[in-house]
Design an enzyme around this catalytic site. Structure first.
Site, short mmCIF file in Angstrom:
data_model
loop_
_atom_site.label_atom_id
_atom_site.label_comp_id
_atom_site.label_asym_id
_atom_site.label_seq_id
_atom_site.Cartn_x
_atom_site.Cartn_y
_atom_site.Cartn_z
N CYS A 119 -34.03 -65.62 15.86
CA CYS A 119 -34.77 -66.50 16.78
C CYS A 119 -36.16 -66.87 16.28
CB CYS A 119 -34.86 -65.84 18.15
SG CYS A 119 -33.24 -65.49 18.87
N TYR A 171 -22.84 -70.78 34.58
CA TYR A 171 -21.76 -71.66 34.11
C TYR A 171 -20.84 -72.07 35.27
CZ TYR A 171 -23.64 -70.09 29.72
OH TYR A 171 -24.52 -69.84 28.69
N ARG A 178 -30.73 -58.40 17.51
CA ARG A 178 -31.98 -58.95 18.06
C ARG A 178 -32.85 -57.88 18.73
NH1 ARG A 178 -30.36 -63.94 17.10
NH2 ARG A 178 -28.75 -65.04 18.29
N LYS A 184 -35.83 -60.54 28.99
CA LYS A 184 -34.56 -60.87 28.36
C LYS A 184 -34.15 -59.70 27.48
CE LYS A 184 -32.27 -64.00 25.18
NZ LYS A 184 -32.24 -65.31 24.55
N LYS A 233 -32.76 -61.74 32.64
CA LYS A 233 -31.51 -62.13 31.98
C LYS A 233 -30.95 -60.97 31.20
CE LYS A 233 -29.87 -65.06 28.30
NZ LYS A 233 -30.22 -65.81 27.14
N GLU A 240 -43.46 -57.36 30.68
CA GLU A 240 -43.11 -58.67 30.08
C GLU A 240 -43.35 -59.80 31.08
OE1 GLU A 240 -42.43 -59.81 27.22
OE2 GLU A 240 -41.50 -58.26 25.98
N SER A 275 -23.16 -65.82 29.56
CA SER A 275 -21.80 -66.16 29.12
C SER A 275 -20.81 -65.02 29.31
CB SER A 275 -21.84 -66.58 27.65
OG SER A 275 -22.44 -65.57 26.86
N CYS A 287 -32.58 -69.82 17.20
CA CYS A 287 -31.38 -69.18 16.64
C CYS A 287 -30.23 -70.16 16.42
CB CYS A 287 -30.94 -68.02 17.51
SG CYS A 287 -30.56 -68.46 19.20
N ARG A 292 -22.84 -66.85 21.81
CA ARG A 292 -23.12 -66.93 20.37
C ARG A 292 -21.99 -67.63 19.65
NH1 ARG A 292 -26.24 -61.17 19.73
NH2 ARG A 292 -27.93 -61.76 21.14
N CYS A 347 -35.68 -72.27 21.49
CA CYS A 347 -35.42 -71.11 20.64
C CYS A 347 -35.03 -71.63 19.26
CB CYS A 347 -34.33 -70.22 21.21
SG CYS A 347 -34.28 -68.59 20.40
C1 PBG Z 1 -31.04 -68.23 22.64
C2 PBG Z 1 -30.28 -67.91 23.86
C3 PBG Z 1 -29.20 -67.03 24.04
C4 PBG Z 1 -28.78 -67.18 25.35
C5 PBG Z 1 -29.63 -68.08 25.95
N1 PBG Z 1 -30.55 -68.51 25.02
C6 PBG Z 1 -28.51 -66.18 23.06
C7 PBG Z 1 -29.18 -64.99 22.51
O1 PBG Z 1 -30.32 -64.67 22.83
O2 PBG Z 1 -28.54 -64.37 21.67
C8 PBG Z 1 -27.62 -66.47 25.98
C9 PBG Z 1 -26.97 -67.22 27.08
C10 PBG Z 1 -25.63 -66.73 27.47
O3 PBG Z 1 -25.10 -65.72 26.98
O4 PBG Z 1 -25.04 -67.40 28.33
N2 PBG Z 1 -31.83 -67.24 22.12
#
Ligand code: PBG
Length: 328
Positions: free
Chosen positions: A130, A313, A217, A195, A248, A233, A274, A122, A205, A120
């Site tokens: 991104c 995690y 986004r 996603k 996700k 998708e 996260s 970002c 982030r 990615c």
């Molecule tokens: C990158 C990306 C993100 C996450 C995984 N790859 C952040 C986003 O899309 O803003 C999130 C992972 C997480 O929250 O643990 N684009």
């Protein structure tokens, strides 16, 4: 009417019989651990938004491999925190970029480790979006070139698998073509297919320094009201050549995990993001829930819904719980 011949409790009477009739079996082989590698030296720092998760500079990665070996976790998903960012995220495909350095170091330290890289932009762009901007919009097709260059540079550095998370249209096809043209036809693609533009990414982030400088986004990540679109998708990523598809976040999207599992014959991953982790940590710290119990129950729920792979995690703690027979 209570039919006394049917007593559901018979098969719940003790642990041995309960384990025999268990429907969802889990294994540490299904776990992937997300890792943040930071450019610099002597960095081994707890991430404030993600308790017990760390930033590692390449010279400190031995601490990570020790942890992985102690818990028997053999698969990682790498994210990079570069020292420099620019408009077009050019450090993302630099052969000496932070993820590329990290891959090489991890290979030396733990040759058997299976290394998946997040693809990615970002974390590398000054604006935190991104992809490549055209005005305030991400230019889809120009971004595809960058994403495929990033994937190629990860493969060249020794990645085992690449995982595009940007949500541009056509990125799986673009990456597949680029990898194949350069002799990497055996590197699989795990696509972040469904996603969503989720508030559950907040702690990430902060951890990755990748919050967008303006806007959000929603012009590329999915609207979380939509389930059929999520299946489109997935179908597109399958058509474009994905080897693994992903839903996700995980816990709030169990319906889609289940649906994707019934519709598609590819391995299915789910990413417990996260925010899901941070909520459990915070509630446990406040004395409101039993962390271990909630961790185990949530992970099993994702597998029960139909995921084959869980990115989490909690990978180390879950691997321990599985080996001790507390779940699975
Ligand atoms: C990158 C990306 C993100 C996450 C995984 N790859 C952040 C986003 O899309 O803003 C999130 C992972 C997480 O929250 O643990 N684009």
């Amino acid at each position: 009417m209570f039919d006394k011949t049917i007593r559901m409790r018979r098969l719940r009477s003790g642990d041995t019989v309960r384990r025999m009739v268990r429907e969802t079996r889990v294994s540490p082989d299904s776990l992937v651990y997300p890792v943040f590698i930071a450019e610099g030296e002597h960095i081994f720092r707890e991430i404030p938004s993600l308790p017990n998760q760390f930033h590692y500079s390449p010279d400190e990665l031995e601490r990570l491999t020790e942890r992985l070996q102690n818990h028997g976790v053999s698969r990682v998903l790498l994210f990079g925190l570069p020292a420099q960012k620019d408009e077009c995220g050019s450090s993302a495909w630099d052969e000496n970029g932070i993820v590329q350095q990290g891959i090489r170091r991890l290979r030396e330290l733990m040759p058997e480790l299976y290394i998946i890289t997040d693809v990615c932009m970002c974390e590398y762009t000054s604006h935190g979006h991104c992809g490549i901007l055209c005005g305030h919009e991400v230019d889809n097709d120009r971004t595809l070139e960058c994403l495929s260059d990033i994937a190629l540079s990860h493969a060249r550095a020794g990645a085992d698998m690449v995982a595009p998370s940007d949500m541009m249209d056509g990125r799986v096809a673009a990456i597949r073509e680029k990898l194949d043209q350069n002799g990497f036809c055996n590197i699989p693609i795990m696509a972040y297919s469904a996603k969503f533009a989720s508030s559950f990414y907040g702690p990430f982030r902060e951890a990755a320094g990748s919050a967008p400088a303006f806007g959000d986004r929603r012009a590329y990540q999915m609207d979380w009201h939509n389930a059929r679109e999520a299946m489109r998708e997935c179908a597109l990523d399958v058509q474009e050549g994905a080897d693994i598809i992903m839903v996700k976040p995980a816990l709030a999207y169990l319906d889609l995990i289940h649906e994707a599992q019934t519709r598609f014959d590819l391995p299915l991953a789910a990413y417990a993001v996260s925010g899901e982790y941070a909520m459990v940590k915070a509630a446990a710290a406040a004395g409101l829930i039993d962390e271990h119990g909630v961790m185990c129950e949530s992970a099993v729920a994702v597998f029960r819904a139909g995921a084959d792979i869980l990115i989490t995690y909690y990978a180390c703690e879950l691997a321990d719980a599985m080996r001790r027979g507390e779940i699975g």
